[in-house]
Enzyme design. Structure first.
Site, PDB file in Angstrom:
ATOM      1  N   GLU A 111      15.271   4.698  30.800  1.00 51.37           N
ATOM      2  CA  GLU A 111      14.368   3.257  30.602  1.00 51.37           C
ATOM      3  C   GLU A 111      13.894   2.552  31.441  1.00 51.37           C
ATOM      4  O   GLU A 111      14.903   3.078  32.650  1.00 51.37           O
ATOM      5  CB  GLU A 111      16.147   2.548  30.115  1.00 51.37           C
ATOM      6  CG  GLU A 111      15.811   0.935  29.508  1.00 51.37           C
ATOM      7  CD  GLU A 111      14.858   0.361  28.823  1.00 51.37           C
ATOM      8  OE1 GLU A 111      13.868  -0.663  29.621  1.00 51.37           O
ATOM      9  OE2 GLU A 111      14.519   1.037  27.910  1.00 51.37           O
TER      10      GLU A 111
ATOM     11  N   GLY B 111      15.964   1.176  24.300  1.00 51.59           N
ATOM     12  CA  GLY B 111      16.512  -0.156  23.373  1.00 51.59           C
ATOM     13  C   GLY B 111      17.257   0.349  22.128  1.00 51.59           C
ATOM     14  O   GLY B 111      17.561   1.477  22.250  1.00 51.59           O
TER      15      GLY B 111
ATOM     16  N   HIS C 151      46.595  -7.935   9.713  1.00 52.78           N
ATOM     17  CA  HIS C 151      46.817  -7.012  11.050  1.00 52.78           C
ATOM     18  C   HIS C 151      47.449  -5.265  10.534  1.00 52.78           C
ATOM     19  O   HIS C 151      48.265  -5.605   9.405  1.00 52.78           O
ATOM     20  CB  HIS C 151      48.391  -7.032  11.991  1.00 52.78           C
ATOM     21  CG  HIS C 151      49.139  -6.732  12.527  1.00 52.78           C
ATOM     22  ND1 HIS C 151      48.170  -5.749  14.349  1.00 52.78           N
ATOM     23  CD2 HIS C 151      49.506  -5.678  12.862  1.00 52.78           C
ATOM     24  CE1 HIS C 151      49.064  -5.540  14.437  1.00 52.78           C
ATOM     25  NE2 HIS C 151      50.404  -5.008  14.079  1.00 52.78           N
TER      26      HIS C 151
ATOM     27  N   LYS D  65       0.558  -1.192  -0.310  1.00 52.10           N
ATOM     28  CA  LYS D  65       0.156   0.282  -0.132  1.00 52.10           C
ATOM     29  C   LYS D  65       0.895   0.735   0.168  1.00 52.10           C
ATOM     30  O   LYS D  65       0.612   2.035  -0.309  1.00 52.10           O
ATOM     31  CB  LYS D  65      -1.318   0.050   1.659  1.00 52.10           C
ATOM     32  CG  LYS D  65       0.140  -0.038   2.936  1.00 52.10           C
ATOM     33  CD  LYS D  65      -1.653   0.029   3.736  1.00 52.10           C
ATOM     34  CE  LYS D  65      -0.679   0.340   5.295  1.00 52.10           C
ATOM     35  NZ  LYS D  65      -1.495   0.712   6.115  1.00 52.10           N
TER      36      LYS D  65
ATOM     37  N   GLY E  87       9.559   0.322  21.206  1.00 51.27           N
ATOM     38  CA  GLY E  87       9.241  -0.952  20.348  1.00 51.27           C
ATOM     39  C   GLY E  87       7.711  -0.586  19.059  1.00 51.27           C
ATOM     40  O   GLY E  87       8.001   0.792  19.147  1.00 51.27           O
TER      41      GLY E  87
ATOM     42  N   LYS F  51      20.820   4.937  10.106  1.00 53.32           N
ATOM     43  CA  LYS F  51      21.515   4.572   9.164  1.00 53.32           C
ATOM     44  C   LYS F  51      22.849   6.094   8.985  1.00 53.32           C
ATOM     45  O   LYS F  51      23.970   6.806   9.099  1.00 53.32           O
ATOM     46  CB  LYS F  51      22.685   3.849   8.967  1.00 53.32           C
ATOM     47  CG  LYS F  51      22.667   2.217  10.149  1.00 53.32           C
ATOM     48  CD  LYS F  51      20.630   1.951  10.533  1.00 53.32           C
ATOM     49  CE  LYS F  51      20.874   1.275  11.747  1.00 53.32           C
ATOM     50  NZ  LYS F  51      19.514   1.144  12.378  1.00 53.32           N
TER      51      LYS F  51
ATOM     52  N   GLY G 118      -4.102  -4.219   0.883  1.00 52.58           N
ATOM     53  CA  GLY G 118      -5.207  -4.927   0.602  1.00 52.58           C
ATOM     54  C   GLY G 118      -5.850  -5.126   2.143  1.00 52.58           C
ATOM     55  O   GLY G 118      -5.383  -5.138   3.000  1.00 52.58           O
TER      56      GLY G 118
ATOM     57  N   CYS H 203      12.070  -0.444   6.480  1.00 52.37           N
ATOM     58  CA  CYS H 203      13.836  -0.810   6.806  1.00 52.37           C
ATOM     59  C   CYS H 203      14.003   0.126   5.487  1.00 52.37           C
ATOM     60  O   CYS H 203      14.688   0.949   6.126  1.00 52.37           O
ATOM     61  CB  CYS H 203      14.200  -2.307   6.940  1.00 52.37           C
ATOM     62  SG  CYS H 203      16.074  -2.542   6.658  1.00 52.37           S
TER      63      CYS H 203
END
Length: 462
Positions: A202, A181, A439, A39, A266, A55, A118, A46
């Site tokens: 929190e 979180g 290294h 839709k 969340g 990010k 839908g 994401c």
């Protein structure tokens, strides 16, 4: 309602986010005739409201911090401030490029893409804006939205969700973030880099409470050093408007004031009013219940992604979608081992992990059967060059495999690939210790930690 050109698809997918489009791409690759219904925009949370834009903001914040701190590397630079419109333009350009590429992928695989809202109308059909799309199997992948609390009204200006934060037309002078979180600490990190005075609330005992306690404590130490404030162990009670912002009161009576309140407690599943329960799909608190092969209790219906009560991660959605497509194509896919999924929180410093925590390992195997080792990044040359601090912690079953890798430090998300191989292949410390790591790299720290756990430490004390 007329069927869509009398076509019966092998697979009808409701939702074009990570889980849905992964199932579509893999299903089409395997010869299935696939319809994908979305839709909003292909790519879902994401790509448009989650992983990718956050990010991008975090990277812009990292660049700002590098400009401020350039002198410690012998580089003369000045920080003139944040142009939030330009930051959004950069972020949106990243999204647009990926979005265009994804659209091309779906088209190239001959997936029938249907734009519209839908509604599951039978165990084998979805109605989309007056059309009925029939399939031999239906995959539900309608994702999630930010959650709030009873009585906490989101206004999009002073009291906001992560969706609003991603398009905010200003850098707030001060912010309270409700929830410590992944979402909460990532925004705390980005906003602090932009110059915001940040306080995280929190209710649990630690930030990123699902991570190993050692990782949480390391992040808390780093946040204190950065000047990010946080209040732990007391839950939210109420919020009210002030003349210039928002006042938050906790259960213990403590109050905090700021320009904005970001609600980051969340995400909840998108399932209400979509016909799932009417068609007999088993639900729990809005989530669709599935077995290890992502099958619901209705034989012709599967579900994946944030809609089901598994890890809310894009790469989990990819894996679950691929699993469903392969199962329907007659292959024998292996169920997802959720402990074996790499997890990364992209704040500064990053928190990355795979496997189980030390506490969980002791619960499963017994305290006397668990060995834990910490390798400080102070002993790692590349981390020293980058001026990042942190640790790699390994959790091992005594004389057995490594069952948990927990890392804190800048760029640790880039090291979690090898960590997930170590966990998923049930590697012994001695086996990893045989591998030669380049290294100087941060990746070398993983090798050094395993050398130490195997009893032959090199750049660390016995």
């Amino acid at each position: 309602m007329a069927n869509d050109a009398s076509t019966v698809f092998d697979l009808v997918i409701l939702g074009g986010g990570s889980g849905g489009y992964a199932a579509a791409l893999r299903g089409a690759q395997l010869g299935l005739d696939v319809a994908l219904i979305e839709k909003n925009k292909l790519g879902g949370t994401c790509l448009h409201n989650g992983c990718i834009p956050t990010k991008a903001l975090l990277h812009a914040g990292e660049v700002a911090d590098q400009a401020r701190e350039a002198e410690q590397f012998g580089v003369k630079a000045s920080f003139e401030g944040i142009d939030i419109k330009a930051v959004h333009a950069y972020k949106d350009d990243v999204i647009a490029g990926l979005y265009k590429g994804l659209q091309g992928l779906v088209a190239s695989r001959k997936v029938t893409y249907i734009e519209g809202t839908g509604h599951l109308s039978s165990p084998t059909s979805v109605d989309v804006d007056g059309r009925r799309v029939e399939g031999r199997h239906v995959l539900l992948a309608t994702g999630s939205v930010p959650k709030s609390l009873p009585g906490l009204e989101i206004d999009g200006n002073r009291i906001i969700t992560s969706d609003h934060a991603l398009t905010l037309d200003r850098v707030p002078e001060s912010a309270i973030i409700l929830g410590g979180g992944v979402i909460g600490v990532e925004f705390a990190s980005a906003w602090k880099s932009f110059g915001t005075d940040v306080t995280v609330i929190e209710g649990m005992k630690h930030l990123v409470p699902v991570e190993d306690e050692n990782s949480s404590k390391l992040l808390e130490r780093a946040f204190r050093k950065r000047g990010i404030k946080f209040n732990l162990g007391t839950f939210f009670q109420s919020a009210e408007y002030t003349e210039n912002g928002v006042k938050v009161t906790l259960a213990d009576g403590k109050t905090f004031e700021a320009e904005v309140l970001l609600v980051a407690i969340g995400r909840g599943p998108v399932s209400a009013g979509l016909g799932y329960e009417e068609q007999g799909v088993a639900m729990d608190r809005g989530y669709v219940l599935v077995d290890e092969y992502m099958r619901t209790n209705v034989p012709t219906i599967s579900a994946v992604g944030d809609l089901v009560p598994t890890l809310q991660l894009a790469h989990v959605g990819f894996a679950e979608g691929i699993l469903v497509a392969e199962r329907l194509a007659g292959l024998k896919p292996v169920p997802v081992d959720y402990d074996g999924v790499p997890r990364v929180t992209y704040c500064h410093p990053e928190v990355a992990s795979v496997g189980i925590t030390e506490a969980k390992a002791k619960e499963i195997y017994g305290a006397d059967k668990v060995v834990a080792l910490k390798y400080n990044l102070a002993g790692n040359g590349k981390s020293k060059i980058l001026k990042t601090a942190g640790e790699i912690k390994l959790v091992q079953v005594k004389d057995g495999a490594v069952v948990g890798v927990h890392m804190v430090g800048d760029r640790m998300g880039e090291q979690v690939g090898e960590a997930q191989l170590i966990y998923n292949w049930e590697a012994l410390p001695a086996e990893v210790a045989q591998l030669i790591h380049a290294h100087p790299t941060q990746n070398e720290a993983l090798g050094e930690a395993h050398l130490a756990l195997a009893g032959k430490p090199l750049h660390s004390h016995d």
